[in-house]
Design an enzyme around this catalytic site. Structure first.
Site, short mmCIF file in Angstrom:
data_model
loop_
_atom_site.label_atom_id
_atom_site.label_comp_id
_atom_site.label_asym_id
_atom_site.label_seq_id
_atom_site.Cartn_x
_atom_site.Cartn_y
_atom_site.Cartn_z
N GLY A 1 0.76 -1.29 0.00
CA GLY A 1 -0.07 0.16 0.03
C GLY A 1 0.80 1.29 0.01
O GLY A 1 0.53 2.30 0.46
N ASN B 1 1.28 3.42 -2.62
CA ASN B 1 0.49 4.22 -3.26
C ASN B 1 -0.80 4.73 -2.37
O ASN B 1 -0.94 6.08 -2.48
CB ASN B 1 0.00 3.69 -4.51
CG ASN B 1 1.08 4.07 -5.74
OD1 ASN B 1 1.64 5.05 -5.98
ND2 ASN B 1 1.54 2.95 -6.12
N ARG C 1 -15.76 -15.49 -9.03
CA ARG C 1 -15.21 -14.02 -9.05
C ARG C 1 -16.44 -13.30 -8.66
O ARG C 1 -16.31 -12.22 -8.22
CB ARG C 1 -14.59 -13.94 -10.33
CG ARG C 1 -13.69 -12.70 -10.45
CD ARG C 1 -13.04 -12.33 -11.70
NE ARG C 1 -11.86 -13.62 -11.90
CZ ARG C 1 -10.63 -13.37 -11.59
NH1 ARG C 1 -10.34 -12.32 -10.97
NH2 ARG C 1 -10.04 -14.39 -11.80
N ARG D 1 -6.14 -8.19 -8.58
CA ARG D 1 -7.56 -9.14 -9.09
C ARG D 1 -8.26 -8.29 -10.37
O ARG D 1 -8.11 -7.13 -10.54
CB ARG D 1 -8.53 -9.12 -7.92
CG ARG D 1 -7.92 -9.84 -6.79
CD ARG D 1 -7.90 -11.27 -6.78
NE ARG D 1 -9.16 -11.99 -7.08
CZ ARG D 1 -9.20 -13.37 -7.39
NH1 ARG D 1 -7.92 -14.07 -7.25
NH2 ARG D 1 -10.32 -14.07 -7.44
N ASN E 1 -6.62 3.28 -11.98
CA ASN E 1 -5.57 2.44 -11.56
C ASN E 1 -4.34 3.05 -11.89
O ASN E 1 -4.02 3.91 -12.66
CB ASN E 1 -5.74 0.92 -12.32
CG ASN E 1 -4.70 0.11 -11.88
OD1 ASN E 1 -4.46 -0.15 -10.88
ND2 ASN E 1 -4.10 -0.65 -13.10
N HIS F 1 -0.02 1.93 -13.12
CA HIS F 1 0.46 0.84 -13.59
C HIS F 1 2.11 1.00 -13.84
O HIS F 1 2.16 2.25 -14.39
CB HIS F 1 -0.05 0.10 -14.82
CG HIS F 1 0.56 -0.79 -15.82
ND1 HIS F 1 0.55 -2.17 -15.18
CD2 HIS F 1 1.47 -0.95 -16.83
CE1 HIS F 1 1.25 -2.94 -15.81
NE2 HIS F 1 2.16 -2.18 -16.99
N GLU G 1 5.43 7.02 -9.19
CA GLU G 1 3.94 6.75 -9.14
C GLU G 1 3.41 7.43 -7.84
O GLU G 1 1.95 8.03 -7.66
CB GLU G 1 3.81 5.34 -8.68
CG GLU G 1 4.28 4.44 -9.67
CD GLU G 1 4.02 2.94 -9.45
OE1 GLU G 1 2.98 2.54 -8.63
OE2 GLU G 1 4.82 2.13 -9.67
#
Length: 224
Positions: free
Chosen positions: A13, A15, A66, A92, A108, A110, A175
């Site tokens: 965690g 970020n 899922r 996920r 998100n 990346h 990031e």
């Protein structure tokens, strides 16, 4: 009114921590209303506890499919009243039902310059490929992994012979800067999506004031 965030984590965690720090410093007009993890031992949960933030676990191993797991997450996020779902190392894939529940409100980060090097090992893949520039991308989330519209990217030069771990550590520093920035733009209502393009109000003016900076690696030599 501050933008309310539900932050999803699977690991340490860091970020998440950058978002918390910017929020507590008054730089980010957003507050975390839920930290949600699919792993009971995720380090991000401890960060939430230290800052007195609401947190919960929805363990994916306890669900037969899922879709059932995602439905449980959707319920927890809706209970929190979050405006934006922030994936911060959440490992996920999300089902269409989850994406539909928060359409246009999932982001998100990346650790690669998308669309290059999608997947779980972007830093390593970039280093192994021999690129000269690597970096990170904040993007909206859609049904394809690491595919949604790009909000902001940042690049670093790759040092010759550098491995994925070392490169990844330098990318991570960026990031921690660009993710809160992207969230701030969303909080201010400055983000507009046109097809594949994400437009940020006033970004063009700032780019002009900065003289359109560029990063070239190896560096250009005198006279070029």
């Amino acid at each position: 009114m501050a933008l309310k965030l539900a932050v999803l984590v699977s690991g340490g965690g860091s970020n998440l921590q950058s978002i918390i720090d910017k929020s507590e410093a008054g730089v980010l007009d957003a507050r975390v209303v839920l930290v949600l993890s699919n792993k009971p031992g995720a380090g991000g949960l401890e960060r939430a506890r230290r800052h007195g933030l609401p947190h919960a676990v929805v363990d994916h191993t306890e669900f037969p499919a899922r879709e059932a797991f995602d439905a449980a997450m959707v319920a927890r996020i809706r209970e929190s009243g979050a405006d934006l779902v922030v994936l911060a190392g959440f490992m996920r894939m999300l089902t269409p039902a989850f994406l539909d529940a928060f359409a246009g409100r999932i982001v998100n980060i990346h650790p690669a310059l998308l669309p290059s090097f999608p997947g779980c090992h972007g830093q390593r893949d970039a280093a192994d490929y021999g690129v000269k520039l690597a970096g990170c991308t904040v993007h909206f989330v859609d049904e394809i992994m690491d595919h949604g519209q790009v909000i902001i990217q940042a690049a670093v030069p790759v040092v010759p012979g550098e491995g994925g771990d070392t490169l990844g550590a330098r990318i991570l520093e960026l990031e921690h800067r660009i993710y809160p920035q992207a969230i701030q733009w969303l909080a201010e209502g400055r983000v507009r999506v046109q097809g594949r393009h994400v437009l940020v109000a006033d970004a063009g003016r700032l780019l002009a004031e900065l003289g359109r900076p560029a990063l070239v690696n190896p560096p250009l030599e005198r006279g070029f």
